[in-house]
Design a protein around this motif. Structure first.
Motif, PDB file in Angstrom:
ATOM      1  N   PHE A 192       0.815  -1.223   0.000  1.00  0.00           N
ATOM      2  CA  PHE A 192       0.000   0.000   0.000  1.00  0.00           C
ATOM      3  C   PHE A 192       0.844   1.266   0.000  1.00  0.00           C
ATOM      4  N   ALA A 193       0.442   2.175  -0.872  1.00  0.00           N
ATOM      5  CA  ALA A 193       0.973   3.538  -0.887  1.00  0.00           C
ATOM      6  C   ALA A 193      -0.211   4.465  -1.130  1.00  0.00           C
ATOM      7  N   PRO A 194      -0.348   5.517  -0.346  1.00  0.00           N
ATOM      8  CA  PRO A 194      -1.498   6.411  -0.513  1.00  0.00           C
ATOM      9  C   PRO A 194      -1.578   6.985  -1.927  1.00  0.00           C
ATOM     10  N   MET A 195      -2.790   7.124  -2.428  1.00  0.00           N
ATOM     11  CA  MET A 195      -2.990   7.749  -3.737  1.00  0.00           C
ATOM     12  C   MET A 195      -2.809   9.260  -3.629  1.00  0.00           C
ATOM     13  N   LYS A 196      -2.265   9.828  -4.660  1.00  0.00           N
ATOM     14  CA  LYS A 196      -2.243  11.276  -4.765  1.00  0.00           C
ATOM     15  C   LYS A 196      -3.617  11.751  -5.226  1.00  0.00           C
ATOM     16  N   ASP A 197      -3.894  13.025  -5.002  1.00  0.00           N
ATOM     17  CA  ASP A 197      -5.200  13.574  -5.391  1.00  0.00           C
ATOM     18  C   ASP A 197      -5.482  13.343  -6.870  1.00  0.00           C
ATOM     19  N   GLU A 198      -4.448  13.449  -7.699  1.00  0.00           N
ATOM     20  CA  GLU A 198      -4.631  13.258  -9.135  1.00  0.00           C
ATOM     21  C   GLU A 198      -5.056  11.821  -9.449  1.00  0.00           C
ATOM     22  N   GLU A 199      -4.488  10.853  -8.744  1.00  0.00           N
ATOM     23  CA  GLU A 199      -4.856   9.455  -8.944  1.00  0.00           C
ATOM     24  C   GLU A 199      -6.291   9.209  -8.500  1.00  0.00           C
ATOM     25  N   ILE A 200      -6.679   9.785  -7.383  1.00  0.00           N
ATOM     26  CA  ILE A 200      -8.053   9.641  -6.896  1.00  0.00           C
ATOM     27  C   ILE A 200      -9.021  10.195  -7.924  1.00  0.00           C
ATOM     28  N   GLY A 201      -8.687  11.352  -8.470  1.00  0.00           N
ATOM     29  CA  GLY A 201      -9.551  11.971  -9.470  1.00  0.00           C
ATOM     30  C   GLY A 201      -9.672  11.140 -10.731  1.00  0.00           C
ATOM     31  N   ARG A 202      -8.542  10.592 -11.192  1.00  0.00           N
ATOM     32  CA  ARG A 202      -8.565   9.781 -12.419  1.00  0.00           C
ATOM     33  C   ARG A 202      -9.394   8.510 -12.231  1.00  0.00           C
ATOM     34  N   LEU A 203      -9.258   7.862 -11.079  1.00  0.00           N
ATOM     35  CA  LEU A 203     -10.030   6.649 -10.837  1.00  0.00           C
ATOM     36  C   LEU A 203     -11.515   6.961 -10.740  1.00  0.00           C
ATOM     37  N   SER A 204     -11.856   8.056 -10.102  1.00  0.00           N
ATOM     38  CA  SER A 204     -13.266   8.447 -10.000  1.00  0.00           C
ATOM     39  C   SER A 204     -13.848   8.733 -11.378  1.00  0.00           C
ATOM     40  N   GLU A 205     -13.070   9.378 -12.244  1.00  0.00           N
ATOM     41  CA  GLU A 205     -13.526   9.648 -13.607  1.00  0.00           C
ATOM     42  C   GLU A 205     -13.686   8.359 -14.407  1.00  0.00           C
ATOM     43  N   LEU A 206     -12.791   7.418 -14.211  1.00  0.00           N
ATOM     44  CA  LEU A 206     -12.857   6.143 -14.914  1.00  0.00           C
ATOM     45  C   LEU A 206     -14.104   5.356 -14.515  1.00  0.00           C
ATOM     46  N   VAL A 207     -14.462   5.449 -13.251  1.00  0.00           N
ATOM     47  CA  VAL A 207     -15.599   4.697 -12.717  1.00  0.00           C
ATOM     48  C   VAL A 207     -16.931   5.407 -12.989  1.00  0.00           C
ATOM     49  N   ALA A 208     -16.904   6.708 -13.177  1.00  0.00           N
ATOM     50  CA  ALA A 208     -18.122   7.515 -13.260  1.00  0.00           C
ATOM     51  C   ALA A 208     -19.195   6.979 -14.211  1.00  0.00           C
ATOM     52  N   PRO A 209     -18.868   6.524 -15.426  1.00  0.00           N
ATOM     53  CA  PRO A 209     -19.928   6.042 -16.325  1.00  0.00           C
ATOM     54  C   PRO A 209     -20.686   4.822 -15.794  1.00  0.00           C
ATOM     55  N   TYR A 210     -20.082   4.099 -14.860  1.00  0.00           N
ATOM     56  CA  TYR A 210     -20.687   2.878 -14.324  1.00  0.00           C
ATOM     57  C   TYR A 210     -21.166   3.059 -12.883  1.00  0.00           C
ATOM     58  N   ALA A 211     -20.974   4.260 -12.352  1.00  0.00           N
ATOM     59  CA  ALA A 211     -21.128   4.475 -10.920  1.00  0.00           C
ATOM     60  C   ALA A 211     -22.517   4.129 -10.394  1.00  0.00           C
ATOM     61  N   ARG A 212     -23.543   4.573 -11.100  1.00  0.00           N
ATOM     62  CA  ARG A 212     -24.895   4.367 -10.549  1.00  0.00           C
ATOM     63  C   ARG A 212     -25.222   2.879 -10.471  1.00  0.00           C
ATOM     64  N   LYS A 213     -24.796   2.113 -11.470  1.00  0.00           N
ATOM     65  CA  LYS A 213     -25.028   0.675 -11.456  1.00  0.00           C
ATOM     66  C   LYS A 213     -24.186   0.011 -10.364  1.00  0.00           C
ATOM     67  N   LEU A 214     -22.980   0.488 -10.183  1.00  0.00           N
ATOM     68  CA  LEU A 214     -22.109  -0.089  -9.173  1.00  0.00           C
ATOM     69  C   LEU A 214     -22.657   0.117  -7.765  1.00  0.00           C
ATOM     70  N   MET A 215     -23.342   1.232  -7.554  1.00  0.00           N
ATOM     71  CA  MET A 215     -23.877   1.514  -6.224  1.00  0.00           C
ATOM     72  C   MET A 215     -25.224   0.817  -6.048  1.00  0.00           C
ATOM     73  N   TYR A 216     -25.184  -0.515  -6.157  1.00  0.00           N
ATOM     74  CA  TYR A 216     -26.378  -1.352  -5.999  1.00  0.00           C
ATOM     75  C   TYR A 216     -26.994  -1.181  -4.606  1.00  0.00           C
ATOM     76  N   TYR A 217     -26.220  -0.677  -3.675  1.00  0.00           N
ATOM     77  CA  TYR A 217     -26.636  -0.590  -2.276  1.00  0.00           C
ATOM     78  C   TYR A 217     -27.426   0.684  -1.956  1.00  0.00           C
ATOM     79  N   LYS A 218     -27.667   1.506  -2.985  1.00  0.00           N
ATOM     80  CA  LYS A 218     -28.450   2.734  -2.797  1.00  0.00           C
ATOM     81  C   LYS A 218     -29.745   2.649  -3.588  1.00  0.00           C
ATOM     82  N   PRO A 219     -30.798   3.315  -3.102  1.00  0.00           N
ATOM     83  CA  PRO A 219     -32.090   3.244  -3.811  1.00  0.00           C
ATOM     84  C   PRO A 219     -32.053   4.006  -5.136  1.00  0.00           C
TER      85      PRO A 219
END
Length: 219
Positions: A192-219
């Motif tokens: 483990f090595a902490p992510m930099k803010d830029e890495e966090i942002g890139r991963l969030s952008e990569l996941v964004a198109p699938y995010a609502r489906k991925l969050m099966y745990y929300k109504p």
């Protein structure tokens, strides 16, 4: 819930945390569940007892009634049956915020993954407030039921592991179905090595198109 024999509970290695959770909203049901948990785990106390899966204002109204579950939690802590009390939820950060405004919970269990910024964001809407109250913050839904590694351009759970632990959380609860998955988690921990803010942002952008489906745990 982790089942621990009395000799394990008393002589456990450092970091071993006997805990339980209950979804009953009334004093009688919550108290009975705690008694059964202590008996099953063969111990006289839990380190952490959590009010499980708070979803709605109706849940809050129920637990805060006279002889509601909240009274059972406060009493259990006062009597030494539990060291700490916590609250959990994964649908709406505003509900958990109300819970920790109403009562002196020690911990909060919430989703922490890169899909969160897209809808009912626990990371931005709850973590800062919990930190203000000096609470233990426990991350869950880290791998989003194993779907993390199937996202195009990802291919492994390691970025999700790093994402969760790069936020100000105390610990993360990560489920395993196989020994191979357990070993993968160990490798993620060792490297483990902490992510930099830029890495966090890139991963969030990569996941964004699938995010609502991925969050099966929300109504």
């Amino acid at each position: 819930m982790r089942i621990i024999p009395r000799e394990g509970a008393e002589g456990a290695e450092e970091g071993y945390l006997p805990c339980g959770q209950v979804a009953r909203r009334d004093w009688k049901g919550a108290h009975a569940h705690l008694r059964d948990t202590l008996k099953t785990m063969n111990t006289d106390h839990l380190d952490l007892w959590q009010m499980h899966d708070m979803r709605t204002q109706e849940d809050i109204d129920e637990v805060t009634l006279p002889r509601g579950a909240l009274e059972a939690f406060v009493e259990a802590k006062e009597k030494g049956l539990v060291r700490f009390i916590g609250v959990t939820g994964h649908e709406d950060p505003s509900i958990l915020r109300r819970c920790i405004e109403l009562a002196d919970f020690d911990t909060v269990l919430m989703p922490v993954n890169p899909a969160e910024p897209q809808y009912l964001n626990f990371i931005d809407d709850l973590i800062p407030f919990a930190r203000q109250k000096d609470m233990g913050i426990i991350a869950m839904k880290v791998y989003i039921r194993g779907m993390a590694s199937r996202i195009p351009g990802v291919g492994t759970v390691e970025p999700f592991y790093r994402f969760a632990l790069s936020h100000p959380v105390t610990t993360a609860v990560i489920g395993c179905d196989t020994i191979a998955q357990l070993e993968e988690n160990v490798r993620c921990a060792w490297s483990f090595a902490p992510m930099k803010d830029e890495e966090i942002g890139r991963l969030s952008e990569l996941v964004a198109p699938y995010a609502r489906k991925l969050m099966y745990y929300k109504p």
